[in-house]
Design a protein around this motif. Structure first.
Motif, mmCIF file in Angstrom:
data_model
loop_
_atom_site.group_PDB
_atom_site.id
_atom_site.type_symbol
_atom_site.label_atom_id
_atom_site.label_comp_id
_atom_site.label_asym_id
_atom_site.label_seq_id
_atom_site.Cartn_x
_atom_site.Cartn_y
_atom_site.Cartn_z
ATOM 1 N N LYS A 55 1.786 9.357 -5.363
ATOM 2 C CA LYS A 55 2.372 10.646 -4.999
ATOM 3 C C LYS A 55 3.425 11.077 -6.018
ATOM 4 N N LYS A 56 4.169 10.081 -6.526
ATOM 5 C CA LYS A 56 5.165 10.409 -7.543
ATOM 6 C C LYS A 56 4.494 10.942 -8.800
ATOM 7 N N GLU A 57 3.386 10.299 -9.197
ATOM 8 C CA GLU A 57 2.644 10.767 -10.366
ATOM 9 C C GLU A 57 2.109 12.180 -10.138
ATOM 10 N N THR A 58 1.576 12.395 -8.920
ATOM 11 C CA THR A 58 1.070 13.725 -8.581
ATOM 12 C C THR A 58 2.198 14.746 -8.591
ATOM 13 N N TRP A 59 3.340 14.324 -8.016
ATOM 14 C CA TRP A 59 4.505 15.210 -7.971
ATOM 15 C C TRP A 59 4.962 15.581 -9.378
ATOM 16 N N GLU A 60 5.022 14.584 -10.280
ATOM 17 C CA GLU A 60 5.433 14.839 -11.654
ATOM 18 C C GLU A 60 4.462 15.805 -12.340
ATOM 19 N N CYS A 61 3.164 15.598 -12.082
ATOM 20 C CA CYS A 61 2.156 16.491 -12.668
ATOM 21 C C CYS A 61 2.325 17.916 -12.149
ATOM 22 N N GLU A 62 2.588 18.026 -10.833
ATOM 23 C CA GLU A 62 2.776 19.355 -10.247
ATOM 24 C C GLU A 62 4.012 20.035 -10.827
ATOM 25 N N ILE A 63 5.092 19.259 -10.978
ATOM 26 C CA ILE A 63 6.314 19.822 -11.571
ATOM 27 C C ILE A 63 6.042 20.300 -12.994
ATOM 28 N N ASP A 64 5.363 19.453 -13.782
ATOM 29 C CA ASP A 64 5.036 19.831 -15.163
ATOM 30 C C ASP A 64 4.145 21.075 -15.194
ATOM 31 N N GLN A 65 3.211 21.141 -14.239
ATOM 32 C CA GLN A 65 2.315 22.287 -14.187
ATOM 33 C C GLN A 65 3.076 23.566 -13.843
ATOM 34 N N VAL A 66 4.011 23.446 -12.884
ATOM 35 C CA VAL A 66 4.826 24.611 -12.510
ATOM 36 C C VAL A 66 5.675 25.068 -13.695
ATOM 37 N N LYS A 122 0.827 -1.202 0.000
ATOM 38 C CA LYS A 122 0.000 0.000 0.000
ATOM 39 C C LYS A 122 0.864 1.256 0.000
ATOM 40 N N ILE A 123 1.946 1.218 0.798
ATOM 41 C CA ILE A 123 2.860 2.370 0.847
ATOM 42 C C ILE A 123 3.470 2.610 -0.530
ATOM 43 N N ASN A 124 3.905 1.525 -1.178
ATOM 44 C CA ASN A 124 4.495 1.668 -2.508
ATOM 45 C C ASN A 124 3.472 2.168 -3.529
ATOM 46 N N LYS A 125 2.229 1.687 -3.367
ATOM 47 C CA LYS A 125 1.169 2.159 -4.245
ATOM 48 C C LYS A 125 0.924 3.646 -4.024
ATOM 49 N N ASN A 126 0.954 4.038 -2.740
ATOM 50 C CA ASN A 126 0.778 5.444 -2.398
ATOM 51 C C ASN A 126 1.954 6.274 -2.908
ATOM 52 N N GLY A 138 -0.779 20.152 0.787
ATOM 53 C CA GLY A 138 -1.278 19.282 -0.275
ATOM 54 C C GLY A 138 -2.497 18.475 0.101
ATOM 55 N N GLY A 139 -3.112 18.769 1.275
ATOM 56 C CA GLY A 139 -4.328 18.077 1.692
ATOM 57 C C GLY A 139 -4.100 16.763 2.407
ATOM 58 N N ASP A 140 -2.840 16.465 2.799
ATOM 59 C CA ASP A 140 -2.555 15.235 3.535
ATOM 60 C C ASP A 140 -2.912 15.406 5.008
#
Length: 579
Positions: free
Chosen positions: A149-160, A141-145, A519-521
């Motif tokens: 989070k990595k996907e979200t992080w990549e999206c945020e970086i791309d958005q920035v 579950k941690i790895n899935k999370n 980030g809403g965590d």
């Protein structure tokens, strides 16, 4: 994390369930909640959507013990004595022994038959297997999370990076446009001044010709013996004096101010990157209590001079009014304004503005202390209201129909107004035409300027969401934790943002405040009953960073509240550290 020595085979006995606290035979463990639970709470897990994906382990009987008779126990050779076989298990030394071991080394030790020892070891392995199953599940579950989070992080970086490119393009266009305007302005000044030079030069040439010609007349008059010529020439001389006075020209200087682009100025013009980490240490410490002679505080805001505005009520929450007061151990009234408030906010100069309950009106308190009409959103109804650092008003609105019966004609928006009362922006749908909010009951903004909303989706269901101010999209949502004792879903009442970027939520039914990351965590919660505080409703951060909590003591028995001297206004200190 439990050690190997802490892992024991569970026994069937009536104990309090760690969720509902009812006496029961505990047969299950929720890996997500990390609680040993009863059969009833296991059933609740299956029915509640936010809990249905939790892993439930049956801890009553993890392993059916093999038939001991089928296990070969009599042919296990001893490691210390040749041609000898283990016959007992030494409980003192926790090892197998043969007859020679018993007589030579393990005298007066405790023993048990191999069959019993083997059965115990199988149970131990079974328990450890359950322990490992839980750990494997958590790691997956941690790895899935992590992956999410990595996907979200990549999206945020791309958005920035996208925003950086957009800012660069906009600034380049703005600079090019401004430089063009400056050049055109300079060229126009050049043209105007040169035209003036040319006109003056031509005028001077004409005057030069006149003066040269008149000198000839003067010479003739001086040589003449006629008085008429002399007086006539002097008369013409007086007219030429005006031409001499008009030959003067003002001096003008033109220059370009040298403006150095420091990093601070570039950050203001271009933007800055905000990067926050989840803190390693979070603590809520009690500072002081205050008592107000009202039953409930619904909403409040702290003024820069240390006073505060609050929406309060006594008998009926739908019949509230505004007060302004200073702080002392027993608070004395400063000002009372009769208005049925739904939500309130303070501007940068401490002017209070309020959305009026079940009306299209936003009113404000004028400098004369009287209520003034300010904004009207008819035919809509005003809901949550907030003023951000740029002194913009952020207002939630809905249509006048059934609050939870959404149709194509329904209108649920977040509106942005300037202090002049004119609307600047509107947020209703995302790019996929999905509705952003249902009923925005409370609003704040985070340190990035994004809009944080408590959204009432149904009568019993709320969520917290972040709307990116620039993109107009939902960045994250938080749906809270299910309360087993109350048997109620997440029900936040107010929200505010700290000066360091964290979000604080209040929840009356659980007596808790929740802390979320930017980030809403979910970071942690604090049960305020441990500090003698109950029913927290209103939240506000003062200029020093202290958290103020207004309580809804109307839900508490009056005699009980009076006997225990329960406060209805509390000051807390949040200690948050990344180390």
């Amino acid at each position: 994390m439990a050690s190997l020595d802490e892992i024991e085979t569970p026994t069937s006995s009536a104990k309090p369930c760690e969720l509902c606290e009812q006496e029961s035979i505990l047969q299950f463990k929720c890996v997500e909640c990390e609680k040993v639970i009863c059969d009833r709470c296991k059933g609740i897990h299956a029915k509640v959507p936010v809990l249905s994906n939790h892993l439930i382990i049956n801890i009553e009987k993890q392993f059916v013990t093999q038939n001991i008779q089928k296990i070969q126990l009599c042919s296990m050779p001893c490691d210390n004595h040749a041609k000898k076989f283990h016959c007992l298990f030494c409980r003192t030394c926790n090892r197998l022994v043969c007859p020679d071991c018993v007589s030579s080394i393990h005298t007066k030790h405790e023993f048990e038959p191999l069959e019993k020892a083997c059965e115990n070891k199988l149970s131990e392995l079974s328990a450890f297997d359950s322990f490992m199953e839980e750990k494997v599940y958590k790691l997956r579950k941690i790895n899935k999370n992590f992956k999410k989070k990595k996907e979200t992080w990549e999206c945020e970086i791309d958005q920035v990076k996208k925003y950086i490119d957009e800012n660069e393009r906009e600034i380049q266009e703005a600079v090019t446009k401004y430089a063009k305007e400056l050049r055109e302005n300079v060229e126009q000044k050049r043209k105007n001044r040169n035209q003036e030079f040319d006109e003056r030069e031509q005028n001077n040439c004409e005057q030069e010709a006149i003066f040269t010609d008149f000198r000839g007349k003067i010479k003739k008059a001086l040589e003449s013996d006629q008085g008429y010529d002399i007086f006539n020439t002097v008369s013409e001389k007086d007219k030429l004096n005006t031409l001499i006075d008009n030959t003067k020209m003002t001096t003008e200087i033109i220059d370009l101010t040298n403006s150095k682009l420091s990093s601070k100025r570039m950050a203001v013009i271009f933007g800055n990157i905000n990067h926050f980490s989840v803190p390693a240490y979070v603590a809520v410490k009690h500072d002081s209590n205050y008592t107000i002679n009202v039953q409930g505080i619904d909403k409040m805001g702290m003024c820069t001079d240390g006073s505060y505005w609050a929406s309060v009520y006594n008998n009926d929450k739908d019949d509230s009014y505004l007060i302004k007061s200073t702080l002392s151990r027993v608070i004395n009234w400063c000002k009372t304004v009769e208005v049925n408030v739904f939500d309130l906010a303070l501007t940068t100069d401490d002017t209070v503005i309020a959305s009026v309950h079940m009306t299209p009106e936003v009113k404000r308190i004028g400098k004369n202390g009287r209520l003034e009409e300010f904004i009207n959103v008819a035919p809509l109804i005003t809901r949550g209201i907030h003023v951000n650092k740029e002194n913009e008003i952020i207002l939630g609105v809905r249509d006048n129909g059934d609050p939870f019966q959404i149709t194509e004609e329904s209108c649920r928006k977040i509106l942005i107004f300037g202090m002049d009362g004119n609307q600047k922006e509107s947020y209703e749908f995302d790019k996929k035409k999905t509705r952003l909010v249902t009923i925005p009951v409370r609003i704040c903004t985070d340190v990035n300027g994004d809009i944080i909303v408590i959204d009432s989706m149904t009568k019993d269901t709320k969520r917290v969401l972040s709307i990116g101010r620039r993109a107009g999209e939902i960045k994250w949502t938080y749906e809270g934790e299910f309360d087993f004792k109350q048997q109620k879903a997440f029900d936040p009442n107010d929200i505010t943002s700290t000066q360091t970027g964290y979000l604080v939520l209040s929840e009356v039914i659980s007596h808790r405040i929740y802390l979320l990351s930017l980030g809403g965590d979910f970071l942690t919660f604090c049960d305020l009953r441990t500090m003698g505080i109950v029913l927290p409703r209103a939240l506000a951060i003062d200029s020093k960073g202290f958290l103020w909590v207004g309580c809804a003591n109307d839900r508490m028995n009056k005699d009980f509240a009076k006997k225990h001297k329960l406060p209805n206004l509390t000051c807390l200190k949040l200690e948050i550290s990344d180390v």
